[in-house]
Design an enzyme around this catalytic site. Structure first.
Site, short mmCIF file in Angstrom:
data_model
loop_
_atom_site.label_atom_id
_atom_site.label_comp_id
_atom_site.label_asym_id
_atom_site.label_seq_id
_atom_site.Cartn_x
_atom_site.Cartn_y
_atom_site.Cartn_z
N ASP A 1 0.81 -1.16 0.06
CA ASP A 1 0.02 0.06 0.00
C ASP A 1 1.04 1.26 0.16
OD1 ASP A 1 -1.61 2.29 0.60
OD2 ASP A 1 -2.86 1.00 2.09
N ASN B 1 2.70 3.63 -10.36
CA ASN B 1 1.59 3.69 -11.17
C ASN B 1 0.15 4.02 -10.25
OD1 ASN B 1 -0.46 2.86 -13.59
ND2 ASN B 1 -0.72 1.45 -12.03
N SER C 1 0.15 12.84 -14.90
CA SER C 1 -1.22 13.07 -15.74
C SER C 1 -1.13 14.49 -16.20
CB SER C 1 -2.29 13.02 -14.99
OG SER C 1 -3.55 13.78 -15.41
N TYR D 1 -6.15 16.15 -7.05
CA TYR D 1 -5.62 15.25 -7.97
C TYR D 1 -4.52 15.97 -8.73
CZ TYR D 1 -4.90 11.77 -11.89
OH TYR D 1 -4.63 11.07 -12.96
N LYS E 1 -0.40 15.46 -8.50
CA LYS E 1 0.40 14.85 -9.86
C LYS E 1 1.26 16.22 -10.12
CE LYS E 1 -1.72 11.14 -10.74
NZ LYS E 1 -0.71 9.72 -11.02
N VAL F 1 -7.78 7.00 -20.52
CA VAL F 1 -7.51 5.64 -20.70
C VAL F 1 -8.82 5.01 -20.15
CG1 VAL F 1 -6.27 3.51 -20.46
CG2 VAL F 1 -5.13 5.53 -20.77
N ARG F 2 -9.36 4.10 -20.82
CA ARG F 2 -10.61 3.01 -20.44
C ARG F 2 -10.11 2.11 -19.27
NH1 ARG F 2 -11.34 3.08 -25.84
NH2 ARG F 2 -10.61 1.32 -26.11
N THR F 3 -10.23 2.74 -18.06
CA THR F 3 -10.07 2.03 -16.63
C THR F 3 -11.05 2.46 -15.65
OG1 THR F 3 -8.81 3.71 -15.81
CG2 THR F 3 -7.64 2.13 -16.97
P1 NAP Z 1 -7.58 2.35 -12.06
O1 NAP Z 1 -7.94 1.43 -12.88
O2 NAP Z 1 -8.56 3.19 -11.08
O3 NAP Z 1 -6.43 1.47 -11.04
C1 NAP Z 1 -5.77 2.48 -9.84
C2 NAP Z 1 -4.82 1.33 -9.41
O4 NAP Z 1 -4.04 1.89 -8.34
C3 NAP Z 1 -5.67 0.11 -8.59
O5 NAP Z 1 -4.49 -0.99 -8.85
C4 NAP Z 1 -5.66 0.57 -7.17
O6 NAP Z 1 -5.81 -0.53 -6.33
C5 NAP Z 1 -4.21 1.11 -7.04
N1 NAP Z 1 -4.15 2.03 -5.95
C6 NAP Z 1 -4.93 3.01 -5.37
N2 NAP Z 1 -4.28 3.44 -4.28
C7 NAP Z 1 -3.27 2.60 -3.82
C8 NAP Z 1 -2.57 2.75 -2.73
N3 NAP Z 1 -2.81 3.28 -2.02
N4 NAP Z 1 -1.44 1.61 -2.86
C9 NAP Z 1 -1.39 0.55 -3.83
N5 NAP Z 1 -2.37 0.54 -4.91
C10 NAP Z 1 -3.22 1.67 -4.98
O7 NAP Z 1 -6.63 3.60 -12.49
P2 NAP Z 1 -5.85 3.63 -13.89
O8 NAP Z 1 -6.34 4.40 -14.90
O9 NAP Z 1 -5.26 2.34 -14.50
O10 NAP Z 1 -4.59 4.79 -13.52
C11 NAP Z 1 -3.17 4.17 -13.42
C12 NAP Z 1 -2.45 5.44 -13.22
O11 NAP Z 1 -2.55 6.28 -14.38
C13 NAP Z 1 -2.81 6.58 -12.13
O12 NAP Z 1 -1.72 6.99 -11.52
C14 NAP Z 1 -3.54 7.58 -12.75
O13 NAP Z 1 -3.58 8.77 -11.94
C15 NAP Z 1 -2.86 7.45 -13.93
N6 NAP Z 1 -3.79 8.35 -15.04
C16 NAP Z 1 -4.75 7.63 -15.68
C17 NAP Z 1 -5.54 8.13 -16.64
C18 NAP Z 1 -6.78 7.49 -17.11
O14 NAP Z 1 -7.48 8.28 -18.17
N7 NAP Z 1 -7.25 6.29 -16.74
C19 NAP Z 1 -5.15 9.40 -17.13
C20 NAP Z 1 -4.22 10.02 -16.85
C21 NAP Z 1 -3.12 9.49 -15.78
P3 NAP Z 1 -7.25 -1.05 -5.82
O15 NAP Z 1 -7.61 -2.02 -6.97
O16 NAP Z 1 -6.73 -1.83 -4.56
O17 NAP Z 1 -8.20 -0.15 -5.54
#
Ligand code: NAP
Length: 232
Positions: A62, A89, A141, A156, A160, A188-190
């Site tokens: 964590d 990440n 980001s 956020y 960042k 990104v689609r997450t």
């Molecule tokens: P996501 O699907 O919401 O996944 C987030 C991940 O971070 C999950 O595995 C979550 O674990 C983990 N996490 C959150 N808090 C944590 C902690 N305290 N310790 C360890 N793990 C933790 O998000 P994503 O879109 O893949 O994002 C990945 C990265 O890309 C992030 O840093 C995000 O800011 C960046 N980003 C994403 C986008 C986008 O459009 N998706 C755009 C710009 C930047 P749990 O499953 O346990 O919650």
């Protein structure tokens, strides 16, 4: 030493972009350690990769909990595992403006995007310096870019921006063999990006993989999207 098999640690590796980064690094032949804060979710993700023919190791981590970070690092050390590539990440995306967000949002985002990466990076850079090889990729980001207007929820964006500044200052201090860069993966689609986002996780992971495997003459201390430099 530049051609041996490398070991990568990916935080928040159990879903979204982090899971795809684990898959792509494993496919490239790196030893991958998928770090997840929830061991059950981590195990599910690890099993999913195993079924795809992409074995990875699992560690509970964590990033907001210094003791959890230290326990994970101590376990790796006991197992004689040296980390060559760190992908910071893990991310959270609480909503709200600078006025409406509770202070807890600022603490949570800073713990996740700044203090966790700071602690992990500082601990791992020592070994990277000894081995004269290291790659640190901070998944930031465009929301953290002053140049792009800090667009998005306040906590956020601010966290960042702090991650970006950390990238710059760590790169300055770490020396030439350790390449430390930040990037924006695009929309990104997450779970964070939502179903309407324009990019697949494969596309979102592309620049991360590039930065994680930079050659010795690669850049450091910069901010990227689609392998092109963007403004802080
Ligand atoms: P996501 O699907 O919401 O996944 C987030 C991940 O971070 C999950 O595995 C979550 O674990 C983990 N996490 C959150 N808090 C944590 C902690 N305290 N310790 C360890 N793990 C933790 O998000 P994503 O879109 O893949 O994002 C990945 C990265 O890309 C992030 O840093 C995000 O800011 C960046 N980003 C994403 C986008 C986008 O459009 N998706 C755009 C710009 C930047 P749990 O499953 O346990 O919650």
């Amino acid at each position: 030493m530049t051609s041996d098999k490398r070991t990568a640690l990916v935080t928040g590796g159990n879903r979204g972009i982090g899971l795809e980064v684990c898959a792509q690094l494993a496919r490239k032949g790196l030893d991958v350690i998928l770090a997840a804060r929830n061991p059950t979710l981590g195990k599910k993700a690890m099993d999913q990769l195993e079924r795809r023919g992409l074995p990875v190791a699992l560690i509970t981590l964590d990033v907001t909990d210094p003791r959890s970070i230290d326990r994970a690092l101590a376990r790796l050390e006991r197992q004689g595992i040296a980390i060559d590539v760190l992908v910071n990440n893990a991310g959270v995306y609480p909503q709200g403006t600078a006025l409406s967000s509770p202070e807890a949002h600022f603490r949570e985002t800073l713990e996740t995007h700044f203090f966790g990466p700071l602690r992990l990076s500082r601990a791992l850079i020592r070994g990277m310096q000894r081995r004269k090889y290291g790659r640190i990729v901070n998944v930031s980001s465009g929301s953290g870019s002053f140049g792009e207007g800090l667009e998005g929820p306040a906590a956020y964006c601010i966290s960042k921006a702090a991650m970006n500044a950390l990238t710059f200052k760590l790169a300055e201090a770490a020396g030439p063999h350790i390449k430390i860069n930040a990037l924006c993966p695009g929309w990104v689609r997450t779970r964070m990006g939502g179903p309407r986002a324009t990019r697949s996780v494969v596309k979102g992971a592309e620049t991360i993989i590039w930065l994680a495997t930079l050659p010795e003459d690669g850049p450091t201390g910069k901010f990227w999207r689609d392998k092109k430099e963007i403004p802080w």
